[in-house]
Design an enzyme around this catalytic site. Structure first.
Site, PDB file in Angstrom:
ATOM      1  N   SER A  74       0.856  -1.194   0.000  1.00 52.36           N
ATOM      2  CA  SER A  74       0.000   0.000   0.000  1.00 52.36           C
ATOM      3  C   SER A  74       0.895   1.248   0.000  1.00 52.36           C
ATOM      4  O   SER A  74       1.707   1.412  -0.909  1.00 52.36           O
ATOM      5  CB  SER A  74      -0.952  -0.025   1.195  1.00 52.36           C
ATOM      6  OG  SER A  74      -1.985   0.920   1.027  1.00 52.36           O
ATOM      7  N   ASP A 109      -8.391  -5.910  -5.207  1.00 56.61           N
ATOM      8  CA  ASP A 109      -8.020  -4.895  -4.220  1.00 56.61           C
ATOM      9  C   ASP A 109      -9.075  -3.801  -4.157  1.00 56.61           C
ATOM     10  O   ASP A 109      -9.410  -3.177  -5.166  1.00 56.61           O
ATOM     11  CB  ASP A 109      -6.660  -4.298  -4.587  1.00 56.61           C
ATOM     12  CG  ASP A 109      -6.026  -3.499  -3.460  1.00 56.61           C
ATOM     13  OD1 ASP A 109      -6.712  -2.644  -2.884  1.00 56.61           O
ATOM     14  OD2 ASP A 109      -4.852  -3.738  -3.155  1.00 56.61           O
ATOM     15  N   HIS A 163      -6.794  -6.223  -0.602  1.00 51.66           N
ATOM     16  CA  HIS A 163      -5.777  -5.346  -0.036  1.00 51.66           C
ATOM     17  C   HIS A 163      -5.239  -5.953   1.264  1.00 51.66           C
ATOM     18  O   HIS A 163      -5.929  -6.000   2.275  1.00 51.66           O
ATOM     19  CB  HIS A 163      -6.391  -3.960   0.240  1.00 51.66           C
ATOM     20  CG  HIS A 163      -5.372  -2.873   0.401  1.00 51.66           C
ATOM     21  ND1 HIS A 163      -4.746  -2.289  -0.666  1.00 51.66           N
ATOM     22  CD2 HIS A 163      -4.873  -2.266   1.508  1.00 51.66           C
ATOM     23  CE1 HIS A 163      -3.917  -1.356  -0.234  1.00 51.66           C
ATOM     24  NE2 HIS A 163      -3.964  -1.339   1.084  1.00 51.66           N
TER      25      HIS A 163
END
Length: 528
Positions: free
Chosen positions: A190, A422, A460
């Site tokens: 991220s 994601d 994610h």
């Protein structure tokens, strides 16, 4: 970089003696050992620790330190370095997440790593990381208030804090062991994935190997898209609530799951999925309940899955963000990272999506520097008086030069990964990054130093309950590549919950079912 041919770094003879922990307490870190401007730093504490990591007791010296900014009104950079007994002569730096603001757990596994394999610290790595130059409040990774200070903003946005932290950690490791690492690595996901790409780009000699997972590399481009979606979904009756999100997700899976050769709740052929949300339209376009979408809701989810382009130039040169597959944002198993459970509003609800709250903080503290500003009053398509500030911020937050030739020439190796489901950072954006690298370096040179894998069904950071929660021992693969010159060969990811396996396919290939046990990787072939 020092590249050693032969045995990989993890197999190097360990330093049996522990670090000189007691001598590190109170150590001053000279400004001269840090390549970017600071006023130096100091060790706040150094203590011997025994902790169970990866199922066995690990002894290490835990060092907490702080680096002083040039601006006395800016916050310190807080960092942590863990130096194990039996050091393997390698180091691992971890990236952060969101707006950072806390030191990452430097005893953790790498992103999308296998929890049944030893963590870097348990392998004998000296590990370290920092809060990127500010300390978050109760909002944790959603606290953007540091953006009011120019130096704190640069430390985070440009990645300056990364090099300052790295330099300080190398100084402390040298003081602790009397030697510097033979190999240096970086891993993050991220924001941390973005930071991984920053260090490869800006300081190509600093790290031998980099793992970048689900990277928010074009940070401001995504923020503008999130701001646009926040406006769209804040309109009357435009927000698809939890029932509607479940409807969308289930409908996409039903329409596209079998296109990869098997119905297993994992949409592997994401590029071939052509789902039109208008098939879910309520009679006459009015909201008549959880089994259909109103016209306003169709407009919202269409906006989310469509590339967002802004009709003006900004200094970074970015022009668009590619949007999110409907499969991801509408997955109610992780609503916090997707659309959320309530519509964006002023004040921004904590039950709205993470990305909408991220936008709200950015407007308040990066853009307007007015904590009371209504973020929904800024239109990313027509920002008016805020255009010049947006353009300036783009030079900090989207400072991404995909020319990684210096990193490649230095012997650097990069493993890039992203889940196709994601909810928070679109894998389409990482596809774009890879294509830009390929166009700049060409196929041969790109293949020499970089691998990019898109993982179908992964979301994610394996948050919540993804369709597929991958675990791959990417660190061992990277060690072999860096130390022995052998790139990953036919890697396989295991679902960390149930042991199902899938081949990791190099982009743009995806795993197509061939025959045999659908829970085994050998039953699939990487296909275009």
């Amino acid at each position: 970089m020092t590249v050693i041919h032969g045995p990989v770094a993890a197999a190097a003879t360990p330093v049996s003696a522990g670090p000189r922990c007691a001598e590190l307490a109170g150590t001053e870190i000279p400004a001269s050992v840090i390549s970017l401007p600071t006023r130096g730093g100091h060790v706040e504490s150094a203590s011997e620790v025994t902790q169970v990591v990866s199922g066995r007791a690990i002894e290490y010296c835990g060092v907490n330190a702080a680096l002083r900014p040039r601006d006395p009104s800016a916050p310190d950079i807080k960092l942590r370095v863990d130096m194990p007994v039996g050091w393997n002569r390698s180091s691992m730096m971890f990236g952060g997440g969101g707006y950072d603001g806390t030191i990452p757990d430097v005893t953790q596994i790498v992103p999308f790593g296998r929890p049944d394999q030893p963590t870097p610290l348990a392998r004998g790595y000296a590990t370290y990381g920092s809060d990127s130059g500010h300390q978050a409040g109760p909002a944790a990774s959603l606290d953007g208030s540091f953006g009011m200070n120019d130096e704190a903003l640069r430390n985070f946005a440009t990645g300056d804090a990364l090099k300052k932290t790295h330099d300080a950690a190398m100084y402390l490791i040298r003081r602790g062991y009397g030697a510097v690492p033979r190999h240096t690595y970086f891993a993050g996901g991220s924001t941390g994935g973005r930071e991984a790409l920053i260090v490869a780009q800006r300081w190509p000699d600093a790290f031998d190997g980099v793992i970048s997972a689900f990277p928010a590399w074009n940070n401001m481009a995504e923020i503008l898209d999130l701001g646009y979606l926040a406006q769209v979904m804040s309109r009357p009756d435009a927000f698809p609530g939890p029932d509607k999100q479940t409807l969308i997700y289930n409908s996409v899976v039903a329409a596209c799951d079998g296109q990869d050769g098997i119905k297993d709740k994992i949409v592997s052929n994401v590029g071939g999925c052509r789902f039109d949300p208008r098939v879910l339209r309520c009679p006459k376009g009015a909201d008549t309940g959880p089994t259909c979408l109103s016209d306003a809701q169709i407009a919202s989810v269409t906006a989310a899955s469509t590339p967002f382009r802004w009709p003006y130039r900004i200094a970074s040169g970015e022009r668009y963000y590619p949007g999110f597959p409907l499969l991801s944002g509408a997955d109610m198993r992780t609503p916090y990272l997707g659309f959320g459970t309530s519509a964006p509003a002023d004040p921004m609800p904590v039950t709205s999506g993470y990305g909408f709250q991220y936008w709200d903080q950015w407007v308040k503290y990066f853009l307007t520097r007015d904590p009371g500003y209504n973020s929904l009053d800024v239109d990313p398509r027509h920002p008016g008086k805020w255009l010049s500030r947006i353009s300036y911020l783009s030079t900090l937050e989207d400072r991404n030069n995909v020319d990684l030739r210096p990193f490649a020439r230095s012997g650097g190796r990069l493993i890039l990964m992203h889940g196709s489901a994601d909810e928070l950072v679109s894998h389409r954006s990482t596809n774009d990054y890879y294509r830009r690298v390929l166009a700049t370096l060409g196929p041969r040179q790109t293949n020499e130093f970089m691998r990019y894998y898109v993982v179908p069904g992964a979301n994610h950071a394996n948050f919540g309950a993804p369709a597929f929660a991958p675990g791959w021992d990417s660190l061992s693969a990277l060690e072999t590549w860096v130390g022995g010159g052998q790139p990953p060969v036919k890697p396989v990811a295991s679902d960390i919950r149930d042991g199902r396996t899938r081949p990791l396919c190099e982009y743009p290939r995806w795993p197509k079912y061939r025959s045999g046990d659908p829970d085994q990787a050998q039953s699939f072939v990487c296909s275009l």
